[in-house]
Design a protein around this motif. Sequence first.
Motif, PDB file in Angstrom:
ATOM      1  N   GLN A 104       0.830  -1.205   0.000  1.00  0.00           N
ATOM      2  CA  GLN A 104       0.000   0.000   0.000  1.00  0.00           C
ATOM      3  C   GLN A 104       0.865   1.255   0.000  1.00  0.00           C
ATOM      4  N   TRP A 105       1.952   1.249   0.757  1.00  0.00           N
ATOM      5  CA  TRP A 105       2.868   2.382   0.781  1.00  0.00           C
ATOM      6  C   TRP A 105       3.521   2.593  -0.592  1.00  0.00           C
ATOM      7  N   TYR A 106       3.918   1.508  -1.194  1.00  0.00           N
ATOM      8  CA  TYR A 106       4.577   1.602  -2.503  1.00  0.00           C
ATOM      9  C   TYR A 106       3.630   2.203  -3.541  1.00  0.00           C
ATOM     10  N   GLN A 107       2.405   1.706  -3.566  1.00  0.00           N
ATOM     11  CA  GLN A 107       1.415   2.226  -4.503  1.00  0.00           C
ATOM     12  C   GLN A 107       1.124   3.695  -4.216  1.00  0.00           C
ATOM     13  N   ALA A 146      -7.653   7.927   0.533  1.00  0.00           N
ATOM     14  CA  ALA A 146      -7.417   6.489   0.361  1.00  0.00           C
ATOM     15  C   ALA A 146      -5.968   6.168   0.003  1.00  0.00           C
ATOM     16  N   THR A 147      -5.152   7.188  -0.207  1.00  0.00           N
ATOM     17  CA  THR A 147      -3.760   6.983  -0.600  1.00  0.00           C
ATOM     18  C   THR A 147      -2.891   6.801   0.642  1.00  0.00           C
ATOM     19  N   HIS A 148      -2.161   5.689   0.697  1.00  0.00           N
ATOM     20  CA  HIS A 148      -1.299   5.371   1.833  1.00  0.00           C
ATOM     21  C   HIS A 148       0.103   5.904   1.552  1.00  0.00           C
ATOM     22  N   ALA A 161       3.870   7.109   2.637  1.00  0.00           N
ATOM     23  CA  ALA A 161       4.821   6.712   3.684  1.00  0.00           C
ATOM     24  C   ALA A 161       6.160   7.414   3.507  1.00  0.00           C
ATOM     25  N   ARG A 162       6.635   8.012   4.582  1.00  0.00           N
ATOM     26  CA  ARG A 162       7.983   8.565   4.632  1.00  0.00           C
ATOM     27  C   ARG A 162       8.893   7.562   5.350  1.00  0.00           C
ATOM     28  N   TYR A 163      10.197   7.780   5.205  1.00  0.00           N
ATOM     29  CA  TYR A 163      11.123   6.883   5.899  1.00  0.00           C
ATOM     30  C   TYR A 163      10.850   6.877   7.391  1.00  0.00           C
ATOM     31  N   ALA A 164      10.494   8.047   7.935  1.00  0.00           N
ATOM     32  CA  ALA A 164      10.208   8.137   9.370  1.00  0.00           C
ATOM     33  C   ALA A 164       9.017   7.270   9.759  1.00  0.00           C
ATOM     34  N   ASP A 165       8.032   7.145   8.869  1.00  0.00           N
ATOM     35  CA  ASP A 165       6.862   6.306   9.153  1.00  0.00           C
ATOM     36  C   ASP A 165       7.250   4.834   9.169  1.00  0.00           C
ATOM     37  N   ILE A 166       8.094   4.439   8.216  1.00  0.00           N
ATOM     38  CA  ILE A 166       8.517   3.039   8.134  1.00  0.00           C
ATOM     39  C   ILE A 166       9.393   2.673   9.326  1.00  0.00           C
ATOM     40  N   ALA A 167      10.234   3.611   9.750  1.00  0.00           N
ATOM     41  CA  ALA A 167      11.194   3.333  10.824  1.00  0.00           C
ATOM     42  C   ALA A 167      10.525   3.064  12.165  1.00  0.00           C
ATOM     43  N   VAL A 168       9.271   3.470  12.321  1.00  0.00           N
ATOM     44  CA  VAL A 168       8.576   3.241  13.595  1.00  0.00           C
ATOM     45  C   VAL A 168       8.588   1.755  13.957  1.00  0.00           C
ATOM     46  N   ASN A 169       8.340   0.908  12.958  1.00  0.00           N
ATOM     47  CA  ASN A 169       8.297  -0.542  13.214  1.00  0.00           C
ATOM     48  C   ASN A 169       9.375  -1.326  12.478  1.00  0.00           C
ATOM     49  N   HIS A 170      10.086  -0.662  11.555  1.00  0.00           N
ATOM     50  CA  HIS A 170      11.069  -1.374  10.734  1.00  0.00           C
ATOM     51  C   HIS A 170      12.317  -0.501  10.567  1.00  0.00           C
ATOM     52  N   LYS A 171      13.027  -0.268  11.657  1.00  0.00           N
ATOM     53  CA  LYS A 171      14.145   0.672  11.648  1.00  0.00           C
ATOM     54  C   LYS A 171      15.232   0.273  10.659  1.00  0.00           C
ATOM     55  N   ASN A 172      15.686  -0.976  10.703  1.00  0.00           N
ATOM     56  CA  ASN A 172      16.757  -1.413   9.809  1.00  0.00           C
ATOM     57  C   ASN A 172      16.318  -1.386   8.352  1.00  0.00           C
ATOM     58  N   LEU A 173      15.087  -1.797   8.108  1.00  0.00           N
ATOM     59  CA  LEU A 173      14.577  -1.814   6.741  1.00  0.00           C
ATOM     60  C   LEU A 173      14.437  -0.394   6.201  1.00  0.00           C
ATOM     61  N   ALA A 174      13.978   0.527   7.034  1.00  0.00           N
ATOM     62  CA  ALA A 174      13.875   1.924   6.603  1.00  0.00           C
ATOM     63  C   ALA A 174      15.238   2.470   6.226  1.00  0.00           C
ATOM     64  N   ALA A 175      16.259   2.123   7.001  1.00  0.00           N
ATOM     65  CA  ALA A 175      17.619   2.596   6.712  1.00  0.00           C
ATOM     66  C   ALA A 175      18.128   2.033   5.394  1.00  0.00           C
ATOM     67  N   GLN A 176      17.925   0.744   5.149  1.00  0.00           N
ATOM     68  CA  GLN A 176      18.378   0.126   3.904  1.00  0.00           C
ATOM     69  C   GLN A 176      17.619   0.673   2.699  1.00  0.00           C
ATOM     70  N   ASN A 193       2.626  19.661   6.044  1.00  0.00           N
ATOM     71  CA  ASN A 193       3.164  20.766   6.831  1.00  0.00           C
ATOM     72  C   ASN A 193       2.992  20.404   8.308  1.00  0.00           C
ATOM     73  N   LEU A 194       3.218  21.334   9.196  1.00  0.00           N
ATOM     74  CA  LEU A 194       3.149  21.008  10.626  1.00  0.00           C
ATOM     75  C   LEU A 194       1.758  20.555  11.053  1.00  0.00           C
ATOM     76  N   ALA A 195       0.735  20.965  10.306  1.00  0.00           N
ATOM     77  CA  ALA A 195      -0.642  20.584  10.648  1.00  0.00           C
ATOM     78  C   ALA A 195      -1.021  19.209  10.105  1.00  0.00           C
ATOM     79  N   GLY A 196      -0.201  18.653   9.210  1.00  0.00           N
ATOM     80  CA  GLY A 196      -0.498  17.344   8.637  1.00  0.00           C
ATOM     81  C   GLY A 196      -0.533  17.376   7.122  1.00  0.00           C
ATOM     82  N   ARG A 197      -1.302  16.450   6.529  1.00  0.00           N
ATOM     83  CA  ARG A 197      -1.386  16.343   5.079  1.00  0.00           C
ATOM     84  C   ARG A 197      -2.008  17.591   4.476  1.00  0.00           C
TER      85      ARG A 197
END
Length: 352
Positions: free
Chosen positions: A89-92, A106-108, A110-125, A225-229
């Motif tokens: 979903q993030w990729y799409q 409906a669009t998912h 994702a920033r690296y920071a979002d991925i790193a929450v649960n997948h730190k090493n994967l976000a870095a790679q 921005n600071l308020a969100g999407r």
Amino acid sequence: MLFPYTYVPHQMERMQKFIDFIFHEVWCKAPTSGPFGLNLFDANAELREVMEAFYYSDAQGADFFYGHVERIYGLFSALTAVQIKQFQQWYQGNNDLEKVCANDPATHLARYADIAVNHKNLAAQLGTFFKGLYSQSLLDLAALRAKIGDIEDHYQTFVATNKAGKCPFCGIGDIKGEHHSKREAYDHYLPKALYPFNSINFRNLAPACHECNSTYKLSKDPAYNLAGRRKAFYPFAAAAQIIDIQVALQHSDIENLKPTDVQMQFGPAAITEEIETWKDVYGIEERYKAKLCGENDGKYWLTQVLDECQAYDKQPADILAMRAQQAQSRPYADCNFLRKPFLEACQQIRVL
């Protein structure tokens, strides 16, 4: 954004197709595909040839690409089916730039920071891989270039269609065209420093002038921005959004005009959110006000009208009518889109 680019298909789109295959057919199937090997690319003959060439190459770019594809495969192999679906979903979402700009709920995205929450090493790679995909040391490798062509040819094809010669993000800066031997840099609209999966997607790559790309935008995020999407202009929109600019001046001493003496309004109201994003990301108000206060811009435009009135025995209204016609037919020549509202503001305070 003052006007959209026309999207131009090109051979280099194959690079994103290769990444699509790697993501969907290799990484997302890693939990059930066994050890990493060249056999994983058999269903894409051209990509298999590239990966095989990279496997036997000692070039830095080849090792970078092959090595990261393999390392990320290993990290994906430990993901659950639910986690794989989230990445899909993030990729799409990250590659559907038009929906991202429209802030489609409906669009998912994702920033690296979002991925790193649960997948730190994967976000870095993923960060190292996708930020490095756009490097010349990789794109210039013969095995890859034979399949996707080169970015210089893409640029020449692009400007043969997009001939405005002005940066659509500001309307001020020039864009090098087909008669130049050099080219402008491509701006990653969703910054590659913040977002994975789209760093070589040409729907996310748009030539921009140096001021827009390297001075003002940098890694500013048009989607947040600071308020969100938030909504943003899509660089390859099918139809142009005509932006109305109105200027008001606080006093008639044009020689001593300062940015704080200039008020600007932008419309129409129906695209207020997109306009506010555009102004924020590219420093539009600051740049436009500075131009109106400049010796060789606003002050010169006023002097030019006064000189023409005297030389041709015309009234200011006659000259302004001509400027209005020029602004309609050629808005970006001589900054007519800014000159017209500035001169109208001068007329309102009786400088003209």
